[in-house]
Design an enzyme around this catalytic site. Structure first.
Site, PDB file in Angstrom:
ATOM      1  N   ALA A 155       0.707  -1.310  -0.428  1.00 29.10           N
ATOM      2  CA  ALA A 155      -0.008   0.155  -0.368  1.00 29.10           C
ATOM      3  C   ALA A 155       1.547   1.197   0.120  1.00 29.10           C
ATOM      4  O   ALA A 155       1.859   1.334   0.881  1.00 29.10           O
ATOM      5  CB  ALA A 155      -1.021  -0.180   0.916  1.00 29.10           C
ATOM      6  N   CYS A 205      -2.705  -8.366   4.585  1.00 39.82           N
ATOM      7  CA  CYS A 205      -2.257  -7.187   5.315  1.00 39.82           C
ATOM      8  C   CYS A 205      -2.280  -7.321   6.531  1.00 39.82           C
ATOM      9  O   CYS A 205      -3.440  -6.966   6.953  1.00 39.82           O
ATOM     10  CB  CYS A 205      -3.355  -5.755   4.961  1.00 39.82           C
ATOM     11  SG  CYS A 205      -2.745  -3.888   5.266  1.00 39.82           S
ATOM     12  N   LYS A 249      -3.575 -13.581  -1.217  1.00 47.48           N
ATOM     13  CA  LYS A 249      -1.857 -12.790  -0.390  1.00 47.48           C
ATOM     14  C   LYS A 249      -2.549 -13.158   1.319  1.00 47.48           C
ATOM     15  O   LYS A 249      -3.221 -12.629   1.189  1.00 47.48           O
ATOM     16  CB  LYS A 249      -1.728 -12.167  -1.006  1.00 47.48           C
ATOM     17  CG  LYS A 249      -0.532 -11.395  -0.202  1.00 47.48           C
ATOM     18  CD  LYS A 249       1.121 -11.729  -0.649  1.00 47.48           C
ATOM     19  CE  LYS A 249       1.996 -10.544   0.004  1.00 47.48           C
ATOM     20  NZ  LYS A 249       1.706 -11.042   1.117  1.00 47.48           N
ATOM     21  N   ASN A 303       7.375 -15.431   0.550  1.00 49.08           N
ATOM     22  CA  ASN A 303       7.465 -14.001   0.865  1.00 49.08           C
ATOM     23  C   ASN A 303       7.616 -13.874   2.373  1.00 49.08           C
ATOM     24  O   ASN A 303       7.319 -14.438   3.262  1.00 49.08           O
ATOM     25  CB  ASN A 303       5.573 -13.239   0.585  1.00 49.08           C
ATOM     26  CG  ASN A 303       6.188 -11.866   1.284  1.00 49.08           C
ATOM     27  OD1 ASN A 303       5.658 -11.155   1.693  1.00 49.08           O
ATOM     28  ND2 ASN A 303       7.275 -11.175   0.371  1.00 49.08           N
ATOM     29  N   ASP A 359      11.623 -10.878   4.034  1.00 50.06           N
ATOM     30  CA  ASP A 359      12.846 -11.685   4.693  1.00 50.06           C
ATOM     31  C   ASP A 359      13.467 -11.116   3.518  1.00 50.06           C
ATOM     32  O   ASP A 359      14.765 -11.905   3.701  1.00 50.06           O
ATOM     33  CB  ASP A 359      12.838 -11.835   5.768  1.00 50.06           C
ATOM     34  CG  ASP A 359      12.218 -11.305   6.820  1.00 50.06           C
ATOM     35  OD1 ASP A 359      12.375 -10.309   7.198  1.00 50.06           O
ATOM     36  OD2 ASP A 359      12.281 -12.338   8.228  1.00 50.06           O
ATOM     37  N   GLY A 398       8.901  -7.859  -1.383  1.00 48.15           N
ATOM     38  CA  GLY A 398       8.439  -6.415  -1.534  1.00 48.15           C
ATOM     39  C   GLY A 398       9.244  -4.969  -0.972  1.00 48.15           C
ATOM     40  O   GLY A 398      10.346  -4.508  -1.537  1.00 48.15           O
TER      41      GLY A 398
END
Length: 341
Positions: free
Chosen positions: A18, A100, A139, A200, A202, A224
């Site tokens: 976001a 999220c 996700k 996903n 680190d 990310g």
């Protein structure tokens, strides 16, 4: 890796973030070798669909295919309708956000808060998959609370519903972004289902990328925070996976050109007022670890126009070139700073 009918160029995917993964950022990461990118999450609340922020997030003009739109919410029918809307808007893949951890999202029982209600998870997955004729991806996280990880059940629900791929952040909602990602559970998920799994959490270096792929058996990795201010990380990882050797760190001149090009795209995309303000965080990320960068950033934050902002960035890099900034030190310092955040 494939997502439905789409064969990705490689196993490197830009994570939806976001306020970060807007069209300019996604396009830049793809330019540097990312095989796929997912949009920022967009609310399923249709009363907010025409807000300025939502319109920016749903802008896919000129983006390289396949275009993936992430939707967020808690009502199955609203999410189904949002999926149909995004497909009509140009999305070729719809991604459901159940990961999220942000408080404002979880307080609305969306994002990772959904993991508390497995029945609702199933209804949402089924509703969205049935609503559209494009691939739907998911996700998510390991669970809502530590000690109550239910990802193995959620993964089975996803496969049963017809989800095309599962992206899994190796933390619970309780972890937020603290502690370390738990790849052993990602490995267990990969072994328990037959749909593609994307690891996903680190992944911040070529070595870490290879380790996660090898250890978990995942079909792809999602990056990310490590790409913030370092979009070339995709180029570095892909080179390492293919050759086992490292690319040289980007020259200061290349960092300057990439940043100035990114700023130009942001200004064009958002306009004068928002473009200047949104660009600030990107400038801060690009300049971490560079000489006198803290003083530069404090001055840069006070600039109120895009023209002046671009000029102070250009002037700063000219000063770096005049001082002969040590490129190896830059890369090491940026990685160290990333590891502490």
């Amino acid at each position: 890796m494939r997502i439905g009918p789409y064969q990705l160029d490689n196993a490197l995917i830009v994570a939806p973030m976001a306020g970060v993964t807007d069209r300019p950022f996604r396009s830049l990461c793809k330019h540097f070798g990312a095989g796929h990118a997912v949009s920022e999450m967009m609310t399923s609340d249709k009363t907010l669909r025409m807000s300025k922020k939502s319109l920016y997030r749903a802008n896919f003009d000129g983006e390289l295919a396949p275009i993936s739109a992430q939707i967020a919410g808690s009502d199955p029918e609203q999410l189904a309708e949002a999926a149909r809307y995004q497909v009509a808007n140009g999305a070729q893949i719809v991604d459901i956000n159940m990961g999220c951890p942000a408080k404002k999202v979880c307080n609305k029982l969306a994002g990772s808060a959904l993991l508390q209600d497995e029945g609702l998870v199933q209804r949402i997955l089924n509703a969205v998959v049935e609503a559209v004729d494009v691939p739907v991806t998911l996700k998510t996280r390991l669970g809502f609370k530590n000690g109550e990880e239910n990802i193995l059940k959620v993964a089975q629900y996803a496969e049963q519903a017809g989800i095309a791929a599962l992206a899994l952040h190796g933390r619970t909602r309780e972890d937020m972004y603290l502690n370390t990602a738990r790849y052993e559970l990602i490995k267990a998920v990969k072994q328990s289902i037959n749909i593609p799994v994307i690891a996903n959490g680190d992944i911040d270096s070529p070595e870490k990328a290879k380790y996660v792929l090898d250890y978990t058996g995942a079909d792809a990795i999602m990056i990310g925070r490590a790409a913030q201010g370092r979009p070339w990380i995709f180029r570095e990882i892909q080179h390492y996976l293919q050759t086992g050797t490292h690319l040289a760190a980007p020259e200061i001149t290349e960092i300057r050109e990439v940043l100035l090009g990114h700023l130009s795209e942001l200004y064009q995309f958002y306009g004068e007022y928002s473009g200047c303000r949104i660009a600030r965080k990107h400038i801060a990320w690009y300049t971490k670890g560079l000489r006198d960068s803290n003083a530069f950033r404090q001055a840069m934050y006070k600039v109120e126009s895009t023209a002046e902002q671009a000029q102070v960035v250009a002037d700063y890099f000219e000063q770096l070139l005049d001082h002969g900034q040590n490129l190896a030190d830059v890369q090491v310092e940026q990685v160290n700073l990333l590891a502490t955040h």
